[in-house]
Design a protein around this motif. Structure first.
Motif, PDB file in Angstrom:
ATOM      1  N   GLU A  77      -7.747  -5.831   8.783  1.00  0.00           N
ATOM      2  CA  GLU A  77      -7.878  -4.774   9.695  1.00  0.00           C
ATOM      3  C   GLU A  77      -6.808  -3.892   9.524  1.00  0.00           C
ATOM      4  OE1 GLU A  77     -10.060  -6.190  13.781  1.00  0.00           O
ATOM      5  OE2 GLU A  77      -7.971  -7.313  13.375  1.00  0.00           O
ATOM      6  N   LEU A  78      -7.370  -2.593   8.930  1.00  0.00           N
ATOM      7  CA  LEU A  78      -6.231  -1.523   8.832  1.00  0.00           C
ATOM      8  C   LEU A  78      -6.312  -0.706   9.699  1.00  0.00           C
ATOM      9  CD1 LEU A  78      -6.402  -2.888   5.871  1.00  0.00           C
ATOM     10  CD2 LEU A  78      -6.515  -0.637   4.851  1.00  0.00           C
ATOM     11  N   ASP A  79      -5.257  -0.035  10.264  1.00  0.00           N
ATOM     12  CA  ASP A  79      -5.202   1.109  11.126  1.00  0.00           C
ATOM     13  C   ASP A  79      -4.644   2.175  10.439  1.00  0.00           C
ATOM     14  OD1 ASP A  79      -4.834   2.546  13.089  1.00  0.00           O
ATOM     15  OD2 ASP A  79      -3.097   1.594  14.118  1.00  0.00           O
ATOM     16  N   LEU A  80      -5.679   3.286  10.076  1.00  0.00           N
ATOM     17  CA  LEU A  80      -5.289   4.375   9.406  1.00  0.00           C
ATOM     18  C   LEU A  80      -5.155   5.477  10.298  1.00  0.00           C
ATOM     19  CD1 LEU A  80      -7.846   3.933   6.398  1.00  0.00           C
ATOM     20  CD2 LEU A  80      -5.587   3.035   6.548  1.00  0.00           C
ATOM     21  N   ASP A  81      -4.136   6.545   9.816  1.00  0.00           N
ATOM     22  CA  ASP A  81      -3.963   7.710  10.343  1.00  0.00           C
ATOM     23  C   ASP A  81      -5.221   8.628  10.288  1.00  0.00           C
ATOM     24  OD1 ASP A  81      -1.668   7.634  11.431  1.00  0.00           O
ATOM     25  OD2 ASP A  81      -0.679   8.498   9.768  1.00  0.00           O
ATOM     26  N   GLU A  82      -5.988   8.638   9.294  1.00  0.00           N
ATOM     27  CA  GLU A  82      -7.397   9.248   8.770  1.00  0.00           C
ATOM     28  C   GLU A  82      -8.308   9.211  10.099  1.00  0.00           C
ATOM     29  OE1 GLU A  82      -7.708  11.273   5.872  1.00  0.00           O
ATOM     30  OE2 GLU A  82      -9.318  11.836   7.417  1.00  0.00           O
ATOM     31  N   LEU A 108       0.817  -1.173  -0.040  1.00  0.00           N
ATOM     32  CA  LEU A 108       0.116  -0.209  -0.031  1.00  0.00           C
ATOM     33  C   LEU A 108       0.896   1.273  -0.004  1.00  0.00           C
ATOM     34  CD1 LEU A 108      -2.894  -0.961   2.581  1.00  0.00           C
ATOM     35  CD2 LEU A 108      -3.187  -0.535   0.115  1.00  0.00           C
ATOM     36  N   ARG A 125      -3.599  -6.063   9.592  1.00  0.00           N
ATOM     37  CA  ARG A 125      -3.644  -7.227  10.024  1.00  0.00           C
ATOM     38  C   ARG A 125      -4.621  -8.121   8.915  1.00  0.00           C
ATOM     39  NH1 ARG A 125       0.144  -9.052  14.038  1.00  0.00           N
ATOM     40  NH2 ARG A 125      -1.371 -10.206  15.088  1.00  0.00           N
ATOM     41  N   ARG A 158     -12.312  -2.235   8.750  1.00  0.00           N
ATOM     42  CA  ARG A 158     -12.459  -4.029   8.645  1.00  0.00           C
ATOM     43  C   ARG A 158     -12.759  -3.941   7.136  1.00  0.00           C
ATOM     44  NH1 ARG A 158     -14.096  -6.873  13.380  1.00  0.00           N
ATOM     45  NH2 ARG A 158     -15.787  -7.824  12.225  1.00  0.00           N
ATOM     46  N   ALA A 169     -10.781   6.088   1.501  1.00  0.00           N
ATOM     47  CA  ALA A 169      -9.305   5.577   1.082  1.00  0.00           C
ATOM     48  C   ALA A 169      -9.339   3.921   0.989  1.00  0.00           C
ATOM     49  CB  ALA A 169      -8.345   6.101   2.073  1.00  0.00           C
ATOM     50  N   HIS A 223     -10.433   2.736  -2.124  1.00  0.00           N
ATOM     51  CA  HIS A 223      -9.617   2.992  -3.274  1.00  0.00           C
ATOM     52  C   HIS A 223      -8.491   1.931  -2.955  1.00  0.00           C
ATOM     53  CE1 HIS A 223      -6.973   6.243  -5.239  1.00  0.00           C
ATOM     54  NE2 HIS A 223      -7.434   5.087  -6.190  1.00  0.00           N
ATOM     55  N   MET A 224      -8.034   1.616  -1.638  1.00  0.00           N
ATOM     56  CA  MET A 224      -7.205   0.475  -1.599  1.00  0.00           C
ATOM     57  C   MET A 224      -7.597  -0.963  -2.127  1.00  0.00           C
ATOM     58  SD  MET A 224      -5.747   1.383   2.195  1.00  0.00           S
ATOM     59  CE  MET A 224      -5.219   3.013   2.803  1.00  0.00           C
ATOM     60  N   ASN A 249      -0.821   2.633   9.306  1.00  0.00           N
ATOM     61  CA  ASN A 249      -0.185   2.290  10.297  1.00  0.00           C
ATOM     62  C   ASN A 249       0.000   0.717  10.484  1.00  0.00           C
ATOM     63  OD1 ASN A 249       0.434   4.838  11.283  1.00  0.00           O
ATOM     64  ND2 ASN A 249      -1.569   5.067  12.052  1.00  0.00           N
ATOM     65  N   GLY A 250      -0.934   0.259  10.315  1.00  0.00           N
ATOM     66  CA  GLY A 250      -0.604  -1.240  10.496  1.00  0.00           C
ATOM     67  C   GLY A 250      -1.598  -2.177   9.616  1.00  0.00           C
ATOM     68  N   PHE A 292      -0.293   5.146  -0.961  1.00  0.00           N
ATOM     69  CA  PHE A 292      -1.074   5.253   0.089  1.00  0.00           C
ATOM     70  C   PHE A 292      -0.364   5.429   1.425  1.00  0.00           C
ATOM     71  CE2 PHE A 292      -3.775   2.363  -2.700  1.00  0.00           C
ATOM     72  CZ  PHE A 292      -4.791   3.297  -2.807  1.00  0.00           C
ATOM     73  N   GLY A 300      -0.011   7.051   5.626  1.00  0.00           N
ATOM     74  CA  GLY A 300      -1.053   6.977   6.739  1.00  0.00           C
ATOM     75  C   GLY A 300      -1.446   5.559   7.052  1.00  0.00           C
TER      76      GLY A 300
END
Lengths: 79, 79
Positions: B43-48, A25, A37, B4, B57, B60-61, A34-35, A30, A32
């Motif tokens: 499971e994504l952890d985004l800054d947004e 990503l 899973r 998620r 976002a 888009h991913m 951070n993680g 893309f 921002g």
């Protein structure tokens, strides 16, 4: 009866697949993220019509086959 | 912000992985399993921090990397 099962890695267990997705990503621009899973998602279609028994059967399937309970958690949702 | 994502095969697309699970469940003595479909769960952890922008976002991913939209559907949940 439909059963939805999520199998996810336990906290603290390294997730190279999720890490690869996070890296990809980033390379696609893309920022921002951070993680990431990554887990498995299964939809089962069972003959069982009693929700409690369907859930019990699905949990048994997770323990026996669908999840590696040493490193993975599972969640069962009915319907 | 946590996002998620479920990526599942479209209806009609053959799912050999799910079929293998169904067969293995049968061999373990679990009867009454009519079908198994296996997908991915991320499971994504985004800054947004704005939910609408985080969802945009994530979609888009999915379009760019996480799902093969020819054969897969995706669902994005925020929070």
């Amino acid at each position: 009866m439909k059963v939805r099962i999520h199998v996810t890695l336990k906290d603290g267990v390294l997730d190279p697949q999720g890490e690869a997705v996070r890296h990809a990503l980033g390379q696609l621009g893309f920022s921002g993220v951070n993680g990431v899973r990554q887990g498995k998602f299964l939809e089962l279609d069972l003959d069982e019509t009693d929700p409690a028994r369907a859930e019990a059967a699905a949990r048994h399937m997770c323990e026996k086959l669908l999840a590696n309970t040493v490193i993975e958690n599972y969640e069962v949702e009915i319907g």
